[in-house]
Design a protein around this motif. Sequence first.
Motif, PDB file in Angstrom:
ATOM      1  N   ASP A 137      32.622  58.533 -38.992  1.00 35.13           N
ATOM      2  CA  ASP A 137      31.660  57.829 -40.317  1.00 35.13           C
ATOM      3  C   ASP A 137      31.356  58.541 -41.262  1.00 35.13           C
ATOM      4  O   ASP A 137      31.625  58.135 -42.692  1.00 35.13           O
ATOM      5  N   THR A 138      31.333  59.903 -41.081  1.00 31.83           N
ATOM      6  CA  THR A 138      31.479  60.936 -42.276  1.00 31.83           C
ATOM      7  C   THR A 138      32.397  60.962 -43.204  1.00 31.83           C
ATOM      8  O   THR A 138      32.355  60.855 -44.505  1.00 31.83           O
ATOM      9  N   GLU A 139      33.690  60.956 -42.623  1.00 31.28           N
ATOM     10  CA  GLU A 139      34.705  60.814 -43.563  1.00 31.28           C
ATOM     11  C   GLU A 139      35.031  59.549 -44.297  1.00 31.28           C
ATOM     12  O   GLU A 139      35.581  59.470 -45.410  1.00 31.28           O
ATOM     13  N   SER A 140      34.670  58.449 -43.787  1.00 33.65           N
ATOM     14  CA  SER A 140      34.644  57.077 -44.240  1.00 33.65           C
ATOM     15  C   SER A 140      33.706  56.901 -45.536  1.00 33.65           C
ATOM     16  O   SER A 140      33.885  56.110 -46.447  1.00 33.65           O
ATOM     17  N   GLU A 141      32.735  57.843 -45.480  1.00 35.63           N
ATOM     18  CA  GLU A 141      31.721  57.646 -46.613  1.00 35.63           C
ATOM     19  C   GLU A 141      31.983  58.365 -47.641  1.00 35.63           C
ATOM     20  O   GLU A 141      31.483  58.147 -48.850  1.00 35.63           O
ATOM     21  N   GLU A 142      32.952  59.438 -47.727  1.00 29.50           N
ATOM     22  CA  GLU A 142      33.543  60.325 -48.672  1.00 29.50           C
ATOM     23  C   GLU A 142      34.217  59.485 -49.698  1.00 29.50           C
ATOM     24  O   GLU A 142      35.377  58.897 -49.400  1.00 29.50           O
ATOM     25  N   PRO A 143      33.855  59.187 -51.179  1.00 27.88           N
ATOM     26  CA  PRO A 143      34.786  58.474 -51.933  1.00 27.88           C
ATOM     27  C   PRO A 143      36.177  59.060 -52.178  1.00 27.88           C
ATOM     28  O   PRO A 143      36.193  60.454 -51.944  1.00 27.88           O
ATOM     29  N   SER A 144      37.147  58.293 -52.544  1.00 27.83           N
ATOM     30  CA  SER A 144      38.495  58.751 -52.673  1.00 27.83           C
ATOM     31  C   SER A 144      38.261  59.451 -54.096  1.00 27.83           C
ATOM     32  O   SER A 144      37.591  59.275 -54.733  1.00 27.83           O
ATOM     33  N   LEU A 145      39.645  60.168 -54.072  1.00 27.15           N
ATOM     34  CA  LEU A 145      39.829  60.734 -55.590  1.00 27.15           C
ATOM     35  C   LEU A 145      40.055  59.516 -56.457  1.00 27.15           C
ATOM     36  O   LEU A 145      39.420  59.964 -57.764  1.00 27.15           O
ATOM     37  N   GLU A 146      40.346  58.527 -56.348  1.00 27.65           N
ATOM     38  CA  GLU A 146      40.587  57.519 -57.350  1.00 27.65           C
ATOM     39  C   GLU A 146      39.099  56.989 -57.708  1.00 27.65           C
ATOM     40  O   GLU A 146      38.896  56.925 -59.184  1.00 27.65           O
ATOM     41  N   GLU A 147      38.200  56.951 -56.873  1.00 22.60           N
ATOM     42  CA  GLU A 147      36.802  56.379 -57.255  1.00 22.60           C
ATOM     43  C   GLU A 147      36.143  57.620 -57.913  1.00 22.60           C
ATOM     44  O   GLU A 147      35.384  57.380 -58.852  1.00 22.60           O
ATOM     45  N   TYR A 148      36.240  58.972 -57.748  1.00 19.29           N
ATOM     46  CA  TYR A 148      35.884  59.716 -58.380  1.00 19.29           C
ATOM     47  C   TYR A 148      36.131  59.912 -59.908  1.00 19.29           C
ATOM     48  O   TYR A 148      35.990  60.163 -60.919  1.00 19.29           O
ATOM     49  N   ILE A 149      37.658  59.591 -60.071  1.00 19.31           N
ATOM     50  CA  ILE A 149      38.293  59.494 -61.284  1.00 19.31           C
ATOM     51  C   ILE A 149      37.804  58.358 -62.004  1.00 19.31           C
ATOM     52  O   ILE A 149      37.264  58.347 -63.446  1.00 19.31           O
ATOM     53  N   ALA A 150      37.673  57.164 -61.433  1.00 23.47           N
ATOM     54  CA  ALA A 150      36.940  56.140 -62.151  1.00 23.47           C
ATOM     55  C   ALA A 150      35.479  56.361 -62.550  1.00 23.47           C
ATOM     56  O   ALA A 150      34.992  56.039 -63.681  1.00 23.47           O
ATOM     57  N   ASP A 151      34.612  56.999 -61.770  1.00 21.94           N
ATOM     58  CA  ASP A 151      33.440  57.549 -62.083  1.00 21.94           C
ATOM     59  C   ASP A 151      33.554  58.170 -63.330  1.00 21.94           C
ATOM     60  O   ASP A 151      32.447  58.163 -64.185  1.00 21.94           O
ATOM     61  N   ILE A 152      34.273  59.276 -63.288  1.00 21.27           N
ATOM     62  CA  ILE A 152      34.473  60.178 -64.614  1.00 21.27           C
ATOM     63  C   ILE A 152      34.761  59.243 -65.894  1.00 21.27           C
ATOM     64  O   ILE A 152      34.164  59.666 -67.024  1.00 21.27           O
ATOM     65  N   TYR A 153      35.758  58.307 -65.688  1.00 19.38           N
ATOM     66  CA  TYR A 153      36.048  57.272 -67.021  1.00 19.38           C
ATOM     67  C   TYR A 153      34.558  56.879 -67.394  1.00 19.38           C
ATOM     68  O   TYR A 153      34.366  56.872 -68.615  1.00 19.38           O
ATOM     69  N   GLU A 154      33.691  56.510 -66.454  1.00 20.07           N
ATOM     70  CA  GLU A 154      32.541  55.737 -67.092  1.00 20.07           C
ATOM     71  C   GLU A 154      31.704  56.859 -67.726  1.00 20.07           C
ATOM     72  O   GLU A 154      31.086  56.565 -68.578  1.00 20.07           O
ATOM     73  N   GLU A 155      31.639  57.846 -67.177  1.00 19.81           N
ATOM     74  CA  GLU A 155      30.789  59.305 -67.547  1.00 19.81           C
ATOM     75  C   GLU A 155      31.339  59.384 -69.114  1.00 19.81           C
ATOM     76  O   GLU A 155      30.676  59.683 -70.026  1.00 19.81           O
ATOM     77  N   LEU A 156      32.666  59.593 -69.250  1.00 23.89           N
ATOM     78  CA  LEU A 156      33.510  59.776 -70.426  1.00 23.89           C
ATOM     79  C   LEU A 156      32.978  58.765 -71.428  1.00 23.89           C
ATOM     80  O   LEU A 156      32.801  59.032 -72.812  1.00 23.89           O
ATOM     81  N   ASP A 157      33.034  57.333 -71.012  1.00 26.18           N
ATOM     82  CA  ASP A 157      32.596  56.265 -71.901  1.00 26.18           C
ATOM     83  C   ASP A 157      31.102  56.355 -72.572  1.00 26.18           C
ATOM     84  O   ASP A 157      30.988  56.096 -73.628  1.00 26.18           O
ATOM     85  N   ALA A 158      30.109  56.981 -71.365  1.00 25.01           N
ATOM     86  CA  ALA A 158      28.928  57.190 -72.001  1.00 25.01           C
ATOM     87  C   ALA A 158      28.724  58.364 -72.768  1.00 25.01           C
ATOM     88  O   ALA A 158      27.229  58.719 -73.123  1.00 25.01           O
ATOM     89  N   GLY A 159      29.668  59.152 -72.970  1.00 22.90           N
ATOM     90  CA  GLY A 159      29.598  60.437 -73.620  1.00 22.90           C
ATOM     91  C   GLY A 159      28.767  61.502 -72.487  1.00 22.90           C
ATOM     92  O   GLY A 159      28.278  62.441 -73.129  1.00 22.90           O
ATOM     93  N   GLU A 160      28.830  61.366 -71.325  1.00 23.71           N
ATOM     94  CA  GLU A 160      28.080  62.270 -70.694  1.00 23.71           C
ATOM     95  C   GLU A 160      29.020  63.546 -70.191  1.00 23.71           C
ATOM     96  O   GLU A 160      28.254  64.696 -69.687  1.00 23.71           O
TER      97      GLU A 160
END
Length: 137
Positions: free
Chosen positions: A30-53
Amino acid sequence: MSDTTDDRDPEELLEQSKEQKRHRSQPQQDTESEEPSLEEYIADIYEELDAGEVPTNLTMRDQNLAALIRGLDEANQLDAVGADVREYLDRDGVDSESRGSVLGLLVRAGLAEVRPDLIEAGEAGYETYTERQETQF
């Protein structure tokens, strides 16, 4: 009748041992399945880049590479290196290259050669990011 371990049936103890191992392994899955994938981390970073964060620039310290890239620039060879790397990556050419654009291309070429799975993860992360944008009102 005593209830000590020595008095129990060995088969029963073996079955109990198997049951205990199964119970312990379930929470780890269960712990392993809760960890976001690398792709999800990258998508999150794109959002942070858009927000200038987070900044879009990267910084590295390497004296030898600094001398090489600046030397290429001052010897007017940076455009040729950029053109070679663009051709390797099958990207459209530009009239003039900056040091930053050539370094970015060289990092991409290195990753494509050594870890193409990371380039694919970056592309998948970007797709996830754009899909999130399309579904937002």
